[in-house]
Structure formats: C-alpha cells, structure tokens
Write a protein that holds these residues in place. Structure first.
Motif, short mmCIF file in Angstrom:
data_model
loop_
_atom_site.label_atom_id
_atom_site.label_comp_id
_atom_site.label_asym_id
_atom_site.label_seq_id
_atom_site.Cartn_x
_atom_site.Cartn_y
_atom_site.Cartn_z
N GLN A 34 -4.81 7.54 6.61
CA GLN A 34 -4.61 6.64 7.82
C GLN A 34 -5.25 7.41 8.89
N TRP A 56 -8.40 -0.65 -4.31
CA TRP A 56 -8.32 -1.29 -4.37
C TRP A 56 -6.93 -2.14 -5.11
N VAL A 93 -8.35 3.04 1.54
CA VAL A 93 -7.68 3.12 0.12
C VAL A 93 -8.74 3.70 -0.76
N ASP A 94 -8.49 3.82 -2.10
CA ASP A 94 -9.14 3.73 -3.27
C ASP A 94 -8.13 4.52 -4.21
N ARG A 143 0.84 -1.10 -0.28
CA ARG A 143 -0.11 0.06 -0.01
C ARG A 143 0.78 1.10 -0.13
N SER A 191 -4.28 12.29 4.37
CA SER A 191 -5.41 11.98 3.98
C SER A 191 -5.01 12.74 2.40
N PHE A 249 -3.81 7.82 -6.52
CA PHE A 249 -4.73 6.64 -5.03
C PHE A 249 -4.81 7.27 -4.06
N SER A 250 -5.93 6.87 -3.41
CA SER A 250 -6.65 8.02 -2.96
C SER A 250 -6.15 7.27 -1.95
N TYR A 251 -6.11 7.97 -0.85
CA TYR A 251 -5.98 6.92 0.63
C TYR A 251 -5.56 7.67 1.99
N GLN A 273 1.07 4.08 -3.07
CA GLN A 273 0.85 5.73 -2.93
C GLN A 273 1.20 6.69 -4.31
#
Lengths: 473, 473
Positions: free
Chosen positions: A191, A303, A300-301, A178, B190, A187-189, A182
């Motif tokens: 945490q 996958w 995440v988006d 993952r 994010s 890649f949307s992420y 990034q």
C-alpha cells in the motif's frame, strides 16, 4: 433473468460468499447468481436503500466504456444511462478565469457522471431479483478460514459462521479480506500513499430555475482547475449541482497541513480559484470542517488464495482516481470473470488461475496510468505545448484512425483493448510525439501535411511488428 | 559501563519500551540504557539462556565490519570474536566436484560466521548489566496506542499495559509493531515474496578428531554450490559442523513443490550436489521432513509514527540473506541512532526525523543489493567470465586502491561508507566493467597494462565529480 445466450449454469450446488456489497460486489452477485451459484452477499454497512448512509452527499464517479460494457452484459446499462450525464470534454479553468476546452473523443464519445450510490442501489435491486442470491447488511467480516472457505461475520455481539465453496473479497480499498489474507503464506502486498489528499466540496444548483439552467457551469463537461501541485475538479449531478474534489498535498508549502487558519484558507481559494469561489457553497467552512482523505494504491499478489478465496475490484487493485477508471476496472473484473466461468465450464481450478493471470497485469497497468495522470491533469492540462500535442494527436487520429488512437481514448473508449496493451502502445506514442514536438516552429506548422507524413513514418517504424500482425489477421 | 567518552546522559526520566529482544532489540537496550533511559525490553519467546528454544539447532549468520563497528561501540566485539570463525573466501563447488576459490577482500579481511543465538545471549547479558534496563520474557505484544505510547502485552490470560515516552519495534521480519502500524494513517507498506524458499541442513563434524580436523571441508570459508536457479551454501560452526542452507524455488520445474517423493529428492541431491551428498547428514530425510521457509523483503514508510513509535532492524527493513547484511544493517541502525541521540542531545523531535532520513535510504539500498545478489551467488559465482571480471577488479583495486574498491568490499569492509553510496558507486563500476569485458580477447589479455590504463581513464571520466570533491577535502 439472463439477456445473454452464452451464459452457462453450474450443474451442482456451489455456495459462494461475497464480502462487500458495493457496486463491484453487487455486480458480481448478479453475474454468479445468473450462473446458478448460491450467493450470499454480506455488507458491513446498513442498506442504503432503506437508510440514508450517505447523509445527502451525492458522490459521483466517471463511468466509461469498460463500465458500460460490463453493465450491458447484465442488461442494466440503459436504466443507469437514464440518470447519467455525458461529459464530452474537459473545461480547464485558468487562474485568471479564462476557459480552455479539450474534447475527450470523437463524435458522441463521452465519459459519464453517475451517482455512486445510485448505481450501487440499482445493482443491489438487480441482485435481489436473482432467486439464488441472498443479501445481508450490517454484518461485519471478522475472520476467514482460507483453507475451508468458512467466513465469520458479526453484528454487535452476535456471530455467525458461513460455509462456502468459494469466497470473494469485494470489500473495497480498505478490504478486510485482504488484511486477513496478509496473514497467509507467500502473500505479497503493498500500500503506497500519494503525497496528495482530497476533500469534497459542492457547487449548488441555481435556485428557481429548471432544466439545464440549474447548472452554474457548462453541464456536459468535467471541469478542472489545474494548479500544478494541486487541482480542483467538478462533475455534474442530475439535480443541477456539481460535486467538486480538491486534491492538495498532505504536507509541504501549500498543503492541508499548512492551511489551518481561516485567513490563509480564504486567501488560498481567492488566489487560485477565484472564479470557483463565486460558485462554491461555503468552501472555506467546508475546508476547515473536513478531514482530508488519503489517496493510496494497493498491489497484491496473488489475487486468489488456496483456490478458495479471491479478491476483486478495489480490494485487489485500489488505485488513485486520476484516470476515472477505478470502478470501470472493477466492473471489467466481473465481466471477464463471467466469461472465464462460461469458457471453463465452471471448473474453478481453471477459472481462478486464468482470472489472476488475465486481470492482474491489466489492473497493474491502469494503476500505473492513474498514478501518472495526476501530472497530466494538474500540470499539463494548463500547459500550451501539452494541449498542442493533444491537438496534433487528435488530428492524426482523424486522418488515420487505424494508425493512431490517443492513449486516453484507448483506455476510455476501447473496452476490448486490455489496459496493459494501451499502456504499452501509449509509451511508444509518447516517444513518437516527443520527436514531433521537437520539429522547429511546431507551434505554427503543426497543421502542415509534412507533420502527419512524418508521424505516419514514425508509427510505421515503431509499430511495424504490430501492424504486420494486424495485417496477418 | 560505557567505554565511549562521547556518550551523553538524558537529564529527565524518560521511559522507552522495546518490543523484541533479538540481537537488535538487545543491542538497542544497551545503547539506550547507557544513556540513562529507563528501558523495558519485552520478548514473546522464553529466555533462551534458560530454555533451549533453538532445540539444539545452531543457526549461524555472517557478521562483517558494520556489525563489528556497532559491537565495538558497546565494547563487546572482542568477546564475540572469541567464538567467531573468519571466512576469508568463497569456495565454489562445481557439479563435478571441482573447487574454485574467490577471496573476499585483501590481507586479513574476512566475514565472520557467528552463532545467532550466541550473539543474542551475549547482548542480553550485556543489557542486563545496565541498571536502567529491565528484561521481560514470554510477553506477547497485543496492542499499541500510537498516540500515547502505551503498549499492551499478554501472557496467557494475563494482560499488562506499559506506558512509555517512546516505543521501539525491534521485533523482526514478522514484526507485530509493524502490523499494528499498518492501521495508522498514511503508512505505506510492502512485503514482497521471492520465488525462492529455504531449508537448513547440517554437515556433521568428524568424530574422534579435535581442532580443525573436525571440519569435513575447509573451515575458514563460505562454501557455495551455485546451480543457477537454486544453490546450497554452508557456514562453519565452532564445534566442527557446518550449517547449510538450500535455496530453491517454491514452485516450478525443479522446486519444493515438485520434489515431493523420496526418489526424486534423492536424484536431485545426487545430480546437483554429489560431493555434498557424502558430507550431509540425512539430507533426503531432512528435506522431506522440513517445511520450506519463505524469503521476503519489507519496505515501510514512515519508520517513525507520531514521533512516538519507531521501527528498527528487520521490523523496518527485512531483507533477503544474499548479502549477509541483515543483522549488520540492524546493528548499524542502533549505532547511528546512538550517535544521533548524542549529537541532538536527547531531543527526540530532532532524533527521530534524522533517524528516518539517514537510515531508510541506506536500508533501501542494501535491501536492493541483497535481492540482486541471489543472481550473483547462484548463477554468476559459477560463471567463468564473471570470475574473470572479479579478478580484474581485484587487481585494479590492488594497483589503485584509492580509485576502486569492489562493491562487495564497499558493503562488507567499509563500515563508514553508507550503503546508498556503495550502491551508486557500484552501478557506475558495473558500466565501466561492462566496457572492459568487451575488450577483444579479454580472457587472455586481462593482465596486460593497457587494461588497467583504460580502467583508470574510465574511472576518471565516470567519477570526475567525486574525485574532484575528494581532492578538495
């Protein structure tokens, strides 16, 4: 090796690399191996079956029906159940030591305390039985080519490159796959850290006893000491010990940051957990010696990147542990992926988009539910009106099981109901119960018939579309 | 070098490293240098004043009052204004070529089209005039020790390590400092991609003309071709050209993904942007040759790590460009940080927490507003009822400027009103205007007195606390 007649075999040589041989990676290897894929399963740590990488710590987790369903699909559920301990209820420990109970479901329904390392090792054994699965330990992922599917691993100064048609990142909450993803485009992420951290503590077994007499507290239960801003929980282990987890704020008035001196830590345990103090093994020493572990959620988006590399389990949806669904959700990922492979006849152009569409919405739902559940466990679990609300729900469920299944039961005991639907239905239920709890004198009249008639009317109004649809089937 | 009497000087040698010499990094270097800090400003790219790193492209951005206020605080506003072009209104271009106008503010209020590289170079010149500021180009950040403040930079095979008391990451939307910070503990982060991407196109100047006659469209305006799911905008440059930006979905029915063939791209421009087609320079060739740039938002928490390393500008709050506030917000970060340095007398134990508390809430607000504004620009800007709503707001603002400042004006023309308050007031205003727009036959009666009496009543009800507080002052 299959116990499932619907399993289909891929008809041309297809190589799949899996990064991460935890429970989800191992189960995924079994699922793919049985379908004829050439699977290489890589793990950065040593093989725990040969080296005690857990240093004698028994970390247990709650397994429930979604997890069991996935384990049954590969024929290993019965074997794992041999050492699993059913927890049929919550036992709440008050500040004054009084105990309150709340059963989880009806009849034999329970959640199960299992050893994380035990289940992992049994799944690794199962994966190793597949001729098309190879396992590699002590190999650290360093790079992925997200276009070609080539992954690089290192052991010390040695590097190897592994070509594959597809790559799965099953490498957990701190996923390297993952992190590398990034750097790919679009890649949307996220945490997000919770205010709470946790440490693990132990309640030892009674010495010189055998059988259930080894357990210092009721064995078949999940024990909770709810203290609003913090809480302690305990799950039983087969050897008579309990593994306890203390959840406490990282900073603030009462927190890991302020509890630094022996005196204040001792006072903290004596003030809030006096009955546990007599059971725990050196809680003050343990507290002072250990570093608090953070809790965080990941979203995440997409996958699946380039139809080539996919995330699964915690790597895709690390969540907080307050619904006991993290591993269950990861196992469900594997089971549903397996079904998609079969229904789409190994056409990964269809499998991957369906996997993303089907799993992300449900992982999002359980991630949200898990986050909300801290308040339920730590605060409401000690609250009389909340317990009354649960009793009313349970009674209505008994009278009209077709109209009402409590949210906890939908999540835990209805493995064929998607998490996202459970969340949606649960929100309607909450509105309905808010109205019921406003009935004057509800504490005394909650067993009266008119309460359940009113509940029935509200359900029929709120869920009329769903009930109609159900009738149409 | 200071033009501000309140500036205070740090009284012991304090070293600060800034990563990133874009507009925000350069302004920050000026602000810190003037306060006596020893500043080293590092940039991974070559110095654009010596090498044309922009390849002749003139990328312009909208500067508004928050940006001007920050530039005034370092005495460079007048110089930058010399080449800035005021845009006093939006000019909306309909599909049929009809034009509709909407002024941005009252009297002389305008937003300003400035050259991004021009403003950057002027700020670099200003930073270089400070004796305590050193600039280094072609140095790529590779590592930061978040405890010691030591940062490592490389140029080819050469590595240098730079010790400092504090480090600022001013390295933009793709910040390396931020990426490294993700490895620190409890760093919530994010990045969210928008469905839209963009490419830049150009409207050339009229040849053989001089002065304003070089401009093929009205000069002092921001031009928009709102087409709901996509839009084109154009900002004027001093040389008579316009820099245009096409915002279009990455995938979907009409998108960068589906527009791949010359024929369909030509048809797309002819169908939706026929009047622009006659002005643009080879739009079809440009469209086909260029790679679509993604749009994304970033949210991080904390902005300051270990009281040692801080993020600023896009590195802390990359946003989408639909409110024209990205650079303005970054400049405001610098101005408010400067004020905190002075008011806390160089005590960074106080400055950093105050900086995080004061700036993050406002960056969050403008990030949210910018995201929402795509719909306003691309969809509503072409909508009659929306334009009527704006007219009613503008008229009420004229009658009662003390009761109502439109949201756009609060964000753009009220530099002392925090973004977070503008967002909050704007949400109340929207509720009020929703009620006004429901007045029967509003299209015909919108100029009548009773509308503005009703508005006044609604405002006095919604904002009674704020109005009372204002009266107390």
């Amino acid at each position: 090796m299959s116990n499932n007649a619907n399993i289909t075999q891929v008809d041309k040589e297809t190589n799949i690399t899996i990064a991460g041989a935890g429970p989800v990676g191992a189960l995924l290897a079994v699922v793919l191996g049985r379908r004829g894929y050439k699977v290489k399963l890589y793990e950065s740590r040593p093989d725990s079956r040969e080296h005690d990488v857990y240093q004698g710590k028994s970390i247990n987790i709650a397994l429930s029906d979604r997890g069991w369903l996935a384990l049954e699909s590969v024929g290993i559920a019965d074997k794992i159940r041999e050492t699993a301990i059913p927890m049929r209820k919550r036992v709440m420990h008050g500040v004054d030591g009084t105990l309150t109970e709340q059963v989880y479901g009806v009849k034999d329904q329970a959640i199960w305390s299992v050893s994380r390392s035990g289940i992992n090792e049994q799944l690794l054994d199962l994966a190793e039985q597949e001729s098309s699965v190879d396992l590699f330990f002590n190999k650290r992922l360093t790079h992925i080519d997200f276009v070609s599917g080539c992954a690089s691993f290192s052991k010390g100064k040695h590097h190897i490159e592994v070509d594959a048609d597809y790559v799965f990142g099953a490498d957990g909450a701190y996923s390297k796959v993952r992190r590398l993803a990034q750097e790919t485009s679009r890649f949307s992420y996220s945490q997000s850290y919770m205010p709470q951290c946790y440490i693990e503590l132990t309640i030892p077994a009674n010495e010189n006893e055998s059988g259930d007499a080894r357990f210092k507290m009721e064995k078949e239960a999940l024990h909770i000491w709810p203290r609003k801003d913090f809480m302690l929980i305990a799950l039983p282990n087969p050897d008579g010990t309990f593994t306890c987890t203390l959840f406490l704020n990282y900073e603030g008035e009462v927190s890991f940051n302020t509890l630094k001196k022996r005196g204040s830590v001792t006072a903290f345990f004596n003030d809030y957990f006096s009955d546990a103090m007599t059971l725990l093994e050196n809680p003050v020493d343990e507290f002072m010696a250990k570093t608090a572990n953070p809790l965080f959620l990941v979203n995440v988006d997409p996958w699946v990147i380039n139809q080539k590399v996919a995330l699964i389990g915690d790597a895709a949806h690390a969540m907080v542990p307050f619904y006991g669904q993290g591993m269950n959700c990861g196992f469900e990922d594997c089971r549903e992926l397996a079904e998609l492979i079969d229904s789409h006849q190994h056409d990964w152009k269809k499998i991957f988009p369906a996997y993303q569409a089907q799993r992300k919405i449900n992982a999002d739902a359980i991630t949200e539910l898990a986050k909300r559940n801290f308040v339920e466990m730590s605060e409401h679990a000690g609250d009389k009106l909340f317990l009354l609300r649960k009793k009313i729900e349970a009674k209505f469920h008994q009278i009209h099981p077709e109209l009402w299944v409590p949210l906890y039961s939908m999540v835990t005991f209805c493995p064929n109901l998607p998490y996202s639907q459970a969340l949606k239905i649960g929100e309607h239920q909450q509105e309905i119960m808010n109205q019921i709890m406003q009935v004057p004198n509800i504490e005394n009249c909650w067993q009266d018939d008119f309460i359940y008639q009113k509940l029935q009317q509200l359900v029929e109004f709120h869920f009329k579309d769903e009930l109609t649809a159900r009738g149409d089937k």
